[in-house]
Design a protein around this motif. Structure first.
Motif, PDB file in Angstrom:
ATOM      1  N   ALA A  89       0.793  -1.099  -0.029  1.00 11.61           N
ATOM      2  CA  ALA A  89      -0.047   0.149   0.006  1.00 11.61           C
ATOM      3  C   ALA A  89       0.741   1.167  -0.088  1.00 11.61           C
ATOM      4  N   SER A  90       1.924   1.164   0.741  1.00 10.28           N
ATOM      5  CA  SER A  90       2.884   2.388   0.826  1.00 10.28           C
ATOM      6  C   SER A  90       3.414   2.617  -0.711  1.00 10.28           C
ATOM      7  N   LEU A  91       3.838   1.530  -1.180  1.00 15.11           N
ATOM      8  CA  LEU A  91       4.159   1.547  -2.735  1.00 15.11           C
ATOM      9  C   LEU A  91       3.271   2.099  -3.508  1.00 15.11           C
ATOM     10  N   CYS A  92       2.306   1.666  -3.473  1.00 13.23           N
ATOM     11  CA  CYS A  92       0.886   2.314  -4.183  1.00 13.23           C
ATOM     12  C   CYS A  92       0.769   3.804  -4.235  1.00 13.23           C
ATOM     13  N   GLY A  93       0.952   4.233  -2.739  1.00  7.84           N
ATOM     14  CA  GLY A  93       0.846   5.672  -2.491  1.00  7.84           C
ATOM     15  C   GLY A  93       1.825   6.610  -3.036  1.00  7.84           C
ATOM     16  N   LEU A  94       3.311   6.063  -3.118  1.00  7.30           N
ATOM     17  CA  LEU A  94       4.395   6.513  -3.638  1.00  7.30           C
ATOM     18  C   LEU A  94       4.034   6.685  -5.094  1.00  7.30           C
ATOM     19  N   ALA A  95       3.691   5.541  -5.627  1.00  7.32           N
ATOM     20  CA  ALA A  95       3.867   5.579  -7.112  1.00  7.32           C
ATOM     21  C   ALA A  95       2.726   6.719  -7.444  1.00  7.32           C
TER      22      ALA A  95
ATOM     23  N   ARG B 206       2.479  14.140  -9.431  1.00  5.92           N
ATOM     24  CA  ARG B 206       3.403  15.220  -9.327  1.00  5.92           C
ATOM     25  C   ARG B 206       3.676  15.485 -10.818  1.00  5.92           C
ATOM     26  N   LYS B 207       3.777  14.440 -11.685  1.00  6.33           N
ATOM     27  CA  LYS B 207       4.464  14.710 -13.008  1.00  6.33           C
ATOM     28  C   LYS B 207       3.483  15.495 -13.867  1.00  6.33           C
ATOM     29  N   ILE B 208       2.291  14.954 -13.688  1.00  4.63           N
ATOM     30  CA  ILE B 208       1.109  15.239 -14.544  1.00  4.63           C
ATOM     31  C   ILE B 208       1.016  16.906 -14.138  1.00  4.63           C
ATOM     32  N   LEU B 209       1.021  17.121 -12.909  1.00  5.47           N
ATOM     33  CA  LEU B 209       0.590  18.722 -12.520  1.00  5.47           C
ATOM     34  C   LEU B 209       1.972  19.355 -12.281  1.00  5.47           C
ATOM     35  N   HIS B 210       3.111  18.749 -12.877  1.00  8.12           N
ATOM     36  CA  HIS B 210       4.461  19.391 -12.901  1.00  8.12           C
ATOM     37  C   HIS B 210       4.770  20.006 -11.682  1.00  8.12           C
ATOM     38  N   ILE B 211       4.794  19.176 -10.579  1.00 10.64           N
ATOM     39  CA  ILE B 211       5.229  19.680  -9.257  1.00 10.64           C
ATOM     40  C   ILE B 211       6.650  19.378  -9.155  1.00 10.64           C
TER      41      ILE B 211
ATOM     42  N   GLY C 141      -4.971  -0.459  -2.071  1.00  3.00           N
ATOM     43  CA  GLY C 141      -4.846   0.015  -3.551  1.00  3.00           C
ATOM     44  C   GLY C 141      -5.255   1.271  -3.888  1.00  3.00           C
ATOM     45  N   LEU C 142      -6.606   1.594  -3.899  1.00  2.86           N
ATOM     46  CA  LEU C 142      -7.494   2.469  -4.036  1.00  2.86           C
ATOM     47  C   LEU C 142      -7.390   3.926  -3.180  1.00  2.86           C
ATOM     48  N   TYR C 143      -7.408   3.487  -1.990  1.00  5.01           N
ATOM     49  CA  TYR C 143      -7.206   4.752  -0.901  1.00  5.01           C
ATOM     50  C   TYR C 143      -5.692   5.448  -1.002  1.00  5.01           C
ATOM     51  N   PRO C 144      -4.835   4.777  -1.253  1.00  2.00           N
ATOM     52  CA  PRO C 144      -3.602   5.572  -1.364  1.00  2.00           C
ATOM     53  C   PRO C 144      -3.572   6.597  -2.718  1.00  2.00           C
ATOM     54  N   ILE C 145      -4.024   6.091  -3.595  1.00  2.00           N
ATOM     55  CA  ILE C 145      -4.367   6.885  -5.162  1.00  2.00           C
ATOM     56  C   ILE C 145      -5.166   8.216  -4.792  1.00  2.00           C
ATOM     57  N   PHE C 146      -6.359   7.890  -4.177  1.00  2.00           N
ATOM     58  CA  PHE C 146      -7.430   9.157  -3.830  1.00  2.00           C
ATOM     59  C   PHE C 146      -6.638   9.976  -2.894  1.00  2.00           C
ATOM     60  N   LEU C 147      -5.786   9.399  -1.785  1.00  2.00           N
ATOM     61  CA  LEU C 147      -5.161  10.352  -0.975  1.00  2.00           C
ATOM     62  C   LEU C 147      -4.039  11.363  -1.456  1.00  2.00           C
ATOM     63  N   ALA C 148      -3.728  10.818  -2.669  1.00  2.00           N
ATOM     64  CA  ALA C 148      -2.665  11.803  -3.452  1.00  2.00           C
ATOM     65  C   ALA C 148      -3.393  12.896  -4.122  1.00  2.00           C
ATOM     66  N   ILE C 149      -4.630  12.807  -4.406  1.00  2.00           N
ATOM     67  CA  ILE C 149      -5.209  13.897  -5.478  1.00  2.00           C
ATOM     68  C   ILE C 149      -5.268  15.161  -4.401  1.00  2.00           C
ATOM     69  N   PRO C 150      -6.012  15.183  -3.040  1.00  2.00           N
ATOM     70  CA  PRO C 150      -5.913  16.525  -2.355  1.00  2.00           C
ATOM     71  C   PRO C 150      -4.655  16.746  -2.168  1.00  2.00           C
ATOM     72  N   LEU C 151      -3.632  16.225  -1.914  1.00  2.00           N
ATOM     73  CA  LEU C 151      -2.439  16.574  -1.371  1.00  2.00           C
ATOM     74  C   LEU C 151      -1.696  17.277  -2.618  1.00  2.00           C
ATOM     75  N   ASN C 152      -1.556  16.737  -3.730  1.00  2.00           N
ATOM     76  CA  ASN C 152      -0.852  17.229  -5.050  1.00  2.00           C
ATOM     77  C   ASN C 152      -1.743  18.367  -5.459  1.00  2.00           C
ATOM     78  N   GLY C 153      -3.036  18.424  -5.222  1.00  2.00           N
ATOM     79  CA  GLY C 153      -3.791  19.632  -5.767  1.00  2.00           C
ATOM     80  C   GLY C 153      -3.415  20.803  -4.798  1.00  2.00           C
ATOM     81  N   SER C 154      -3.178  20.816  -3.760  1.00  2.00           N
ATOM     82  CA  SER C 154      -3.147  21.918  -2.764  1.00  2.00           C
ATOM     83  C   SER C 154      -1.586  22.172  -3.238  1.00  2.00           C
ATOM     84  N   LEU C 155      -0.762  21.254  -3.560  1.00  2.00           N
ATOM     85  CA  LEU C 155       0.826  22.107  -3.827  1.00  2.00           C
ATOM     86  C   LEU C 155       0.614  22.716  -5.138  1.00  2.00           C
ATOM     87  N   ALA C 156      -0.075  21.942  -6.234  1.00  2.00           N
ATOM     88  CA  ALA C 156      -0.229  22.543  -7.200  1.00  2.00           C
ATOM     89  C   ALA C 156      -0.605  24.071  -7.286  1.00  2.00           C
ATOM     90  N   ALA C 157      -1.742  24.404  -6.433  1.00  2.00           N
ATOM     91  CA  ALA C 157      -2.392  25.638  -6.202  1.00  2.00           C
ATOM     92  C   ALA C 157      -1.228  26.327  -5.406  1.00  2.00           C
TER      93      ALA C 157
END
Length: 211
Positions: free
Chosen positions: A53-59, A65-70, A125-141
């Motif tokens: 699950a940690s690997l899924c979260g990191l991936a 990060r790549k898509i949002l150019h962070i 599997g799914l939770y780590p991916i969903f967790l990355a959305i608000p985290l990277n969204g806040s960084l992109a903003a």
């Protein structure tokens, strides 16, 4: 204590709790006598699911990060994306699969296996991916690394961003499902071993009362 109070204690519910406690004690005693390989699989097997699950979260975090150019705050985002999925997966598997099994509350093999697969898919599997959305969204903003739409187009924007990430992570989710199924199957098999030893060492009438 009066005689009436004493009689009130001798009710089916306290006896049921006592029998369940005695059953749990016997299960734990037999479990401690199992081979070390079985004990280690039961005690530490969920950590393998949690590590995946940690690997899924990191991936997933890396893809967003790549898509949002962070380019900044790489370590700050990597730590929660590794730690939170690990803790959540281990805790949920313990609460919904392992603990009910080895406390005698979950006797159905199909139920245990389905629970293991669901924990692997949703939490591992799914939770780590969903967790990355608000985290990277806040960084992109915060760093203005990628133009973000207004509130009226926000849902459509994140659906378009998340779609390729979920496609790339589909294999990771599948691995988590299979890992959860495998662990639950092995844990139930060890639980069956314990029941077999109980059947050979206890009075059949007593065991029938516990079933």
């Amino acid at each position: 204590m009066t005689g009436k109070e004493f009689l009130e204690l001798d009710t089916p519910q306290p006896r049921l709790y006592l029998e369940r406690f005695q059953r749990m004690e016997l299960i734990q005693k037999i479990f401690n006598e199992l081979p070390k390989a079985d004990q280690n699989l039961c005690n530490h097997g969920s950590y393998f699911l949690a590590a995946n699950a940690s690997l899924c979260g990191l991936a997933g975090n890396n893809f967003f990060r790549k898509i949002l150019h962070i380019r900044r705050a790489a370590i700050i985002t990597a730590v929660p994306m590794a730690v939170l999925p690990f803790i959540s997966t281990a805790a949920v598997y313990e609460a919904f699969v392992r603990q009910p099994l080895f406390s005698g509350e979950l006797n159905c093999e199909v139920c245990a296996v389905v629970r293991g697969g669901l924990v692997g898919a949703v939490v591992g599997g799914l939770y780590p991916i969903f967790l990355a959305i608000p985290l990277n969204g806040s960084l992109a903003a915060r760093y203005s690394s990628s133009p973000l739409p207004g509130k009226e187009n926000l849902l459509r924007f994140w659906l378009s961003i998340a779609q390729p990430v979920f496609r790339k992570m589909s294999w990771g989710v599948l691995v988590q499902v299979l890992t959860g199924l495998y662990l639950a199957t092995k844990h139930h098999g060890i639980y069956v071993k314990i029941l077999q030893q109980m059947n050979s060492s206890r009075d059949p009438e007593e065991l029938q009362g516990w079933s």
